[in-house]
Design a protein around this motif. Structure first.
Motif, PDB file in Angstrom:
ATOM      1  N   ALA A   1       0.859  -1.191   0.000  1.00  0.00           N
ATOM      2  CA  ALA A   1       0.000   0.000   0.000  1.00  0.00           C
ATOM      3  C   ALA A   1       0.891   1.235   0.000  1.00  0.00           C
ATOM      4  N   ARG A   2       0.523   2.240  -0.787  1.00  0.00           N
ATOM      5  CA  ARG A   2       1.374   3.422  -0.947  1.00  0.00           C
ATOM      6  C   ARG A   2       0.542   4.683  -1.011  1.00  0.00           C
ATOM      7  N   TYR A   3       1.049   5.746  -0.400  1.00  0.00           N
ATOM      8  CA  TYR A   3       0.370   7.038  -0.350  1.00  0.00           C
ATOM      9  C   TYR A   3       1.116   8.061  -1.205  1.00  0.00           C
ATOM     10  N   TYR A   4       0.377   8.757  -2.065  1.00  0.00           N
ATOM     11  CA  TYR A   4       0.914   9.878  -2.834  1.00  0.00           C
ATOM     12  C   TYR A   4      -0.163  10.951  -2.913  1.00  0.00           C
ATOM     13  N   THR A   5       0.261  12.180  -3.099  1.00  0.00           N
ATOM     14  CA  THR A   5      -0.706  13.212  -3.464  1.00  0.00           C
ATOM     15  C   THR A   5      -0.828  13.182  -4.983  1.00  0.00           C
ATOM     16  N   SER A   6      -1.923  13.713  -5.476  1.00  0.00           N
ATOM     17  CA  SER A   6      -2.151  13.763  -6.921  1.00  0.00           C
ATOM     18  C   SER A   6      -1.058  14.580  -7.606  1.00  0.00           C
ATOM     19  N   ALA A   7      -0.643  15.670  -6.959  1.00  0.00           N
ATOM     20  CA  ALA A   7       0.396  16.529  -7.533  1.00  0.00           C
ATOM     21  C   ALA A   7       1.730  15.797  -7.639  1.00  0.00           C
ATOM     22  N   GLU A   8       2.055  14.970  -6.641  1.00  0.00           N
ATOM     23  CA  GLU A   8       3.308  14.201  -6.658  1.00  0.00           C
ATOM     24  C   GLU A   8       3.331  13.218  -7.823  1.00  0.00           C
ATOM     25  N   ILE A   9       2.207  12.568  -8.057  1.00  0.00           N
ATOM     26  CA  ILE A   9       2.124  11.610  -9.157  1.00  0.00           C
ATOM     27  C   ILE A   9       2.346  12.316 -10.489  1.00  0.00           C
ATOM     28  N   ALA A  10       1.652  13.434 -10.684  1.00  0.00           N
ATOM     29  CA  ALA A  10       1.789  14.185 -11.938  1.00  0.00           C
ATOM     30  C   ALA A  10       3.224  14.652 -12.132  1.00  0.00           C
ATOM     31  N   GLN A  11       3.840  15.150 -11.048  1.00  0.00           N
ATOM     32  CA  GLN A  11       5.198  15.679 -11.164  1.00  0.00           C
ATOM     33  C   GLN A  11       6.211  14.583 -11.486  1.00  0.00           C
ATOM     34  N   LYS A  12       6.080  13.415 -10.841  1.00  0.00           N
ATOM     35  CA  LYS A  12       7.014  12.317 -11.101  1.00  0.00           C
ATOM     36  C   LYS A  12       6.927  11.854 -12.548  1.00  0.00           C
ATOM     37  N   MET A  13       5.732  11.883 -13.107  1.00  0.00           N
ATOM     38  CA  MET A  13       5.581  11.479 -14.500  1.00  0.00           C
ATOM     39  C   MET A  13       6.137  12.532 -15.442  1.00  0.00           C
ATOM     40  N   MET A  14       5.896  13.792 -15.120  1.00  0.00           N
ATOM     41  CA  MET A  14       6.382  14.866 -15.980  1.00  0.00           C
ATOM     42  C   MET A  14       7.902  15.007 -15.901  1.00  0.00           C
ATOM     43  N   ASP A  15       8.499  14.596 -14.774  1.00  0.00           N
ATOM     44  CA  ASP A  15       9.955  14.644 -14.634  1.00  0.00           C
ATOM     45  C   ASP A  15      10.656  13.751 -15.651  1.00  0.00           C
TER      46      ASP A  15
ATOM     47  N   VAL B   1      -3.181   5.113  -2.595  1.00  0.00           N
ATOM     48  CA  VAL B   1      -3.966   6.237  -2.085  1.00  0.00           C
ATOM     49  C   VAL B   1      -3.514   7.493  -2.814  1.00  0.00           C
ATOM     50  N   ILE B   2      -4.449   8.180  -3.453  1.00  0.00           N
ATOM     51  CA  ILE B   2      -4.149   9.437  -4.140  1.00  0.00           C
ATOM     52  C   ILE B   2      -4.895  10.551  -3.401  1.00  0.00           C
ATOM     53  N   ASP B   3      -4.142  11.311  -2.626  1.00  0.00           N
ATOM     54  CA  ASP B   3      -4.725  12.374  -1.806  1.00  0.00           C
ATOM     55  C   ASP B   3      -4.694  13.704  -2.567  1.00  0.00           C
ATOM     56  N   GLU B   4      -5.527  14.624  -2.112  1.00  0.00           N
ATOM     57  CA  GLU B   4      -5.581  15.989  -2.651  1.00  0.00           C
ATOM     58  C   GLU B   4      -5.890  16.026  -4.146  1.00  0.00           C
ATOM     59  N   TYR B   5      -6.708  15.092  -4.595  1.00  0.00           N
ATOM     60  CA  TYR B   5      -7.112  15.106  -5.997  1.00  0.00           C
ATOM     61  C   TYR B   5      -7.876  16.394  -6.269  1.00  0.00           C
ATOM     62  N   GLY B   6      -7.444  17.117  -7.319  1.00  0.00           N
ATOM     63  CA  GLY B   6      -8.115  18.350  -7.687  1.00  0.00           C
ATOM     64  C   GLY B   6      -7.589  19.595  -7.013  1.00  0.00           C
ATOM     65  N   LEU B   7      -6.524  19.456  -6.185  1.00  0.00           N
ATOM     66  CA  LEU B   7      -6.006  20.621  -5.471  1.00  0.00           C
ATOM     67  C   LEU B   7      -4.879  21.314  -6.235  1.00  0.00           C
ATOM     68  N   HIS B   8      -3.817  20.562  -6.561  1.00  0.00           N
ATOM     69  CA  HIS B   8      -2.667  21.140  -7.254  1.00  0.00           C
ATOM     70  C   HIS B   8      -2.442  20.504  -8.623  1.00  0.00           C
ATOM     71  N   ASP B   9      -3.467  19.905  -9.179  1.00  0.00           N
ATOM     72  CA  ASP B   9      -3.308  19.207 -10.456  1.00  0.00           C
ATOM     73  C   ASP B   9      -4.279  19.745 -11.512  1.00  0.00           C
ATOM     74  N   ARG B  10      -4.622  21.024 -11.389  1.00  0.00           N
ATOM     75  CA  ARG B  10      -5.662  21.561 -12.260  1.00  0.00           C
ATOM     76  C   ARG B  10      -5.197  21.782 -13.690  1.00  0.00           C
ATOM     77  N   HIS B  11      -3.892  21.865 -13.907  1.00  0.00           N
ATOM     78  CA  HIS B  11      -3.399  21.993 -15.280  1.00  0.00           C
ATOM     79  C   HIS B  11      -3.814  20.754 -16.065  1.00  0.00           C
ATOM     80  N   GLU B  12      -4.299  20.947 -17.255  1.00  0.00           N
ATOM     81  CA  GLU B  12      -4.831  19.837 -18.060  1.00  0.00           C
ATOM     82  C   GLU B  12      -3.827  18.699 -18.209  1.00  0.00           C
ATOM     83  N   LYS B  13      -2.548  19.041 -18.426  1.00  0.00           N
ATOM     84  CA  LYS B  13      -1.529  18.014 -18.623  1.00  0.00           C
ATOM     85  C   LYS B  13      -1.282  17.224 -17.340  1.00  0.00           C
ATOM     86  N   ARG B  14      -1.276  17.902 -16.191  1.00  0.00           N
ATOM     87  CA  ARG B  14      -1.081  17.225 -14.915  1.00  0.00           C
ATOM     88  C   ARG B  14      -2.238  16.271 -14.626  1.00  0.00           C
TER      89      ARG B  14
END
Length: 248
Positions: free
Chosen positions: A138-152, A175-188
């Motif tokens: 089981a693993r915890y990430y924020t939505s923004a972290e997931i988007a950033q790791k992929m974009m990196d 677990v994907i926390d904070e969905y919709g908080l810091h990932d509003r850019h369409e690409k993220r």
């Protein structure tokens, strides 16, 4: 070496004194009297205690590696304060969700509500419960972290986007926390949705946490993803009660 063993064996003598626990003659070795069965039990208990300690250390390391922030490392179902019927219902649904994953099922969960209602605490409780009671991951990430790791990966030739998606899809629960908080850019948002599609294809459970309303979540995820999340049972927990951080 053989001479030494023979010498030690000669020093072991059977006495007429009985062990009060096992009622067998005590052995006298180098001036000390002991019961062979008591000695075996002591060694067994020592090994068991060491094994338990090792298991606890491994569990704590797994929890530390789960991605939870320091604030939530010790958060569990036992220290989640229930102050209203809705919270009681939430904790029961979370416990059932964790048990389903432990039992090799792959439901999804959506936890929505206002800030400060303990959503991250409950997600940490689910992670700890799964890690403590099974070999599941089981693993915890924020939505923004997931988007950033992929974009990196776009500027890092050593890793590909596919590899990162496979990493996020490898956990039995993500677990994907904070969905919709810091990932509003369409690409993220697209990056996060790619992970959700991959987890669906790999039949893995996902827990989404957001301050969005149910209607906003449905619109944001889109018809296709919304349908896929429901396929293996989507458990929705509305968390609308007082902000625990603001309580006296």
């Amino acid at each position: 070496m053989n001479t030494m063993l023979k010498t030690l064996q000669l020093r072991a003598e059977t006495t007429e004194t009985l062990c009060p626990t096992h009622h067998i003659p005590l052995m006298e070795i180098a001036g000390h009297r002991l019961c062979k069965l008591c000695a075996k039990e002591t060694v067994h208990h020592s090994h068991a205690a060491y094994a338990d300690e090792l298991q606890q250390r491994l569990l704590q390391q797994k929890i530390k590696n789960s991605g939870l922030n320091k604030r939530y490392l010790d958060r569990g179902f036992k220290n989640y304060v229930v102050a209203c019927p809705a919270q009681d219902n939430a904790i029961k649904l979370c416990q059932a969700f964790a048990q389903q994953i432990i039992s090799d099922h792959n439901p999804n969960m959506l936890m929505i509500g206002t800030p400060g209602t303990g959503k991250t605490h409950l997600s940490a409780s689910i992670i700890r419960n799964i890690l403590h009671n099974s070999t599941k991951s089981a693993r915890y990430y924020t939505s923004a972290e997931i988007a950033q790791k992929m974009m990196d990966t776009w500027s890092d030739a050593s890793r590909s986007e596919k590899e990162v998606i496979e990493h996020f899809s490898s956990f039995d629960l993500l677990v994907i926390d904070e969905y919709g908080l810091h990932d509003r850019h369409e690409k993220r948002l697209e990056m996060v949705h790619k992970v959700l599609y991959s987890r669906y294809d790999n039949m893995k459970s996902t827990l989404l946490i957001s301050n969005f309303t149910l209607q906003n979540m449905q619109r944001d995820l889109g018809v296709r993803l919304w349908s896929r999340l429901h396929e293996n049972n989507l458990i929705t927990i509305p968390c609308y009660w007082e902000d625990n951080r603001l309580l006296p």
